[in-house]
Design a protein around this motif. Structure first.
Motif, PDB file in Angstrom:
ATOM      1  N   LEU A   2       0.835  -1.206   0.056  1.00  0.00           N
ATOM      2  CA  LEU A   2      -0.013   0.051   0.041  1.00  0.00           C
ATOM      3  C   LEU A   2       0.891   1.270   0.027  1.00  0.00           C
ATOM      4  O   LEU A   2       0.424   2.311  -0.453  1.00  0.00           O
ATOM      5  CB  LEU A   2      -1.058  -0.132   1.398  1.00  0.00           C
ATOM      6  N   SER A   3       2.009   1.035   0.655  1.00  0.00           N
ATOM      7  CA  SER A   3       2.773   2.443   0.616  1.00  0.00           C
ATOM      8  C   SER A   3       3.251   2.658  -0.816  1.00  0.00           C
ATOM      9  O   SER A   3       3.445   3.860  -1.321  1.00  0.00           O
ATOM     10  CB  SER A   3       4.059   1.878   1.264  1.00  0.00           C
ATOM     11  N   PRO A 230      -8.417   1.130   1.094  1.00  0.00           N
ATOM     12  CA  PRO A 230      -7.077   0.483   0.619  1.00  0.00           C
ATOM     13  C   PRO A 230      -7.577  -0.445  -0.558  1.00  0.00           C
ATOM     14  O   PRO A 230      -6.499  -0.408  -1.482  1.00  0.00           O
ATOM     15  CB  PRO A 230      -6.892  -0.485   1.837  1.00  0.00           C
ATOM     16  N   ALA A 231      -8.546  -0.984  -0.799  1.00  0.00           N
ATOM     17  CA  ALA A 231      -8.686  -1.753  -2.296  1.00  0.00           C
ATOM     18  C   ALA A 231      -8.601  -0.745  -3.482  1.00  0.00           C
ATOM     19  O   ALA A 231      -8.018  -1.329  -4.246  1.00  0.00           O
ATOM     20  CB  ALA A 231     -10.228  -2.316  -2.181  1.00  0.00           C
ATOM     21  N   ALA A 232      -9.121   0.364  -3.228  1.00  0.00           N
ATOM     22  CA  ALA A 232      -8.868   1.279  -4.537  1.00  0.00           C
ATOM     23  C   ALA A 232      -7.606   1.777  -4.484  1.00  0.00           C
ATOM     24  O   ALA A 232      -7.110   1.858  -5.748  1.00  0.00           O
ATOM     25  CB  ALA A 232      -9.874   2.505  -4.389  1.00  0.00           C
ATOM     26  N   LEU A 233      -6.905   1.772  -3.547  1.00  0.00           N
ATOM     27  CA  LEU A 233      -5.159   2.224  -3.891  1.00  0.00           C
ATOM     28  C   LEU A 233      -4.583   0.913  -4.589  1.00  0.00           C
ATOM     29  O   LEU A 233      -3.602   1.134  -5.163  1.00  0.00           O
ATOM     30  CB  LEU A 233      -4.807   2.503  -2.358  1.00  0.00           C
ATOM     31  N   GLU A 234      -4.885  -0.098  -4.043  1.00  0.00           N
ATOM     32  CA  GLU A 234      -4.421  -1.661  -4.681  1.00  0.00           C
ATOM     33  C   GLU A 234      -4.734  -1.322  -6.060  1.00  0.00           C
ATOM     34  O   GLU A 234      -3.678  -1.743  -6.993  1.00  0.00           O
ATOM     35  CB  GLU A 234      -4.846  -2.557  -4.013  1.00  0.00           C
ATOM     36  N   GLY A 251     -13.103   5.138  -7.571  1.00  0.00           N
ATOM     37  CA  GLY A 251     -13.408   4.457  -6.030  1.00  0.00           C
ATOM     38  C   GLY A 251     -12.855   4.868  -4.822  1.00  0.00           C
ATOM     39  O   GLY A 251     -12.863   4.524  -3.941  1.00  0.00           O
ATOM     40  N   VAL A 252     -11.847   6.155  -5.394  1.00  0.00           N
ATOM     41  CA  VAL A 252     -11.198   6.766  -4.228  1.00  0.00           C
ATOM     42  C   VAL A 252     -11.954   8.098  -3.850  1.00  0.00           C
ATOM     43  O   VAL A 252     -11.931   9.059  -4.702  1.00  0.00           O
ATOM     44  CB  VAL A 252      -9.834   6.972  -4.536  1.00  0.00           C
ATOM     45  N   LYS A 253     -12.577   8.225  -2.779  1.00  0.00           N
ATOM     46  CA  LYS A 253     -12.972   9.296  -2.140  1.00  0.00           C
ATOM     47  C   LYS A 253     -11.811  10.359  -1.639  1.00  0.00           C
ATOM     48  O   LYS A 253     -11.081   9.911  -1.173  1.00  0.00           O
ATOM     49  CB  LYS A 253     -14.071   9.367  -1.121  1.00  0.00           C
TER      50      LYS A 253
END
Length: 269
Positions: A2-3, A230-234, A251-253
């Motif tokens: 995630l980083s 975190p799912a959207a970041l992935e 998907g990222v607010k």
């Protein structure tokens, strides 16, 4: 990891500020290409106290522990770094029980000569390395009397990903599992916000969807909201094209950014 997702996302838009900072940059642009830059940067009083404490723990005298990140004198000396023809206009300290900071105003004669990367940090503050220029600016006065600002984005996903992986390798998240990394990132970036907008007299047309009156938002990031998904970041980390990145960002607010290679703002007074 995630980083790497967060680092990659930040590299696609604008260099990320040191955690705990809130930064707002408003460029007020005139039809002749001149204008002003209004930078407002704050940090929570608690976070500033912690940073000062870290400085004294390192053996520095508290008076000299990192100098004042919101010094008006430093803001004045920052003007030439922001581009040719940039001059300091005014500076006002922000000092409330909850936040400390600075609102600095600069004037410029030609927007094409601005150095955007120097505008991403608090005026006069050194908050980490500054990566390569993420945007370039072009300006023209059209035959119909309108003005046209063109912003070219560095949208090379492969380059951004490679840089993010290199930088992430040296972060404190290395070796952590996903849950640990996310919890540390939430703590580190808590309350952090970045906004970058351009204000003109009247917007005739633009391909940037985030317009309110004469203000066009090029970037807005609320890290509390970003890290809540975190799912959207992935999904963002796996993006191999601009289309993939656009789908992931839906998907990222907490993010407003236009991932087009070229942004245009046609405007009048």
């Amino acid at each position: 990891m995630l980083s790497r997702s967060l680092a990659r996302l930040a590299l696609l838009v604008l260099p990320v500020l040191t955690a705990c900072f809130q930064s707002s940059t408003l460029v007020k642009l005139n039809p002749d290409g001149s204008g002003t830059i209004e930078q407002t940067t704050t940090i929570s009083a608690q976070a500033l106290s912690q940073l000062e404490s870290f400085g004294t723990m390192g053996g520095k005298d508290k008076k000299d522990a990192g100098s004042d990140p919101f010094s008006i004198d430093e803001a004045k000396t920052a003007a030439p770094k922001m581009g040719e023809g940039v001059t300091f206009v005014s500076g006002d300290r922000i000092d409330t029980p909850d936040h400390k900071g600075l609102r600095a105003v600069y004037a410029f004669t030609d927007i094409r000569k601005l150095s955007l990367r120097e505008m991403n940090a608090p005026a006069g503050a050194d908050v980490g390395g500054k990566p390569s220029q993420p945007m370039s600016l072009a300006f023209a006065q059209l035959p119909n009397g309108h003005a046209l600002l063109t912003i070219k984005n560095d949208t090379d996903l492969n380059k951004a990903g490679a840089t993010a992986k290199t930088e992430a390798a040296g972060t404190p998240f290395g070796g952590m599992d996903q849950k640990q990394a996310m919890e540390m990132m939430k703590a580190m970036f808590a309350g952090m916000k970045i906004d970058f907008a351009i204000q003109v007299g009247h917007v005739v047309k633009t391909n940037v969807p985030y317009v309110s009156g004469g203000t066009v938002t090029l970037l807005s990031m609320d890290f509390d909201q970003v890290l809540s998904n975190p799912a959207a970041l992935e999904q963002m980390e796996k993006a191999q094209s601009l289309d993939d990145a656009r789908v992931a960002l839906k998907g990222v607010k907490g993010i407003k950014v236009t991932l087009d290679p070229e942004l245009t703002i046609e405007f009048t007074k």
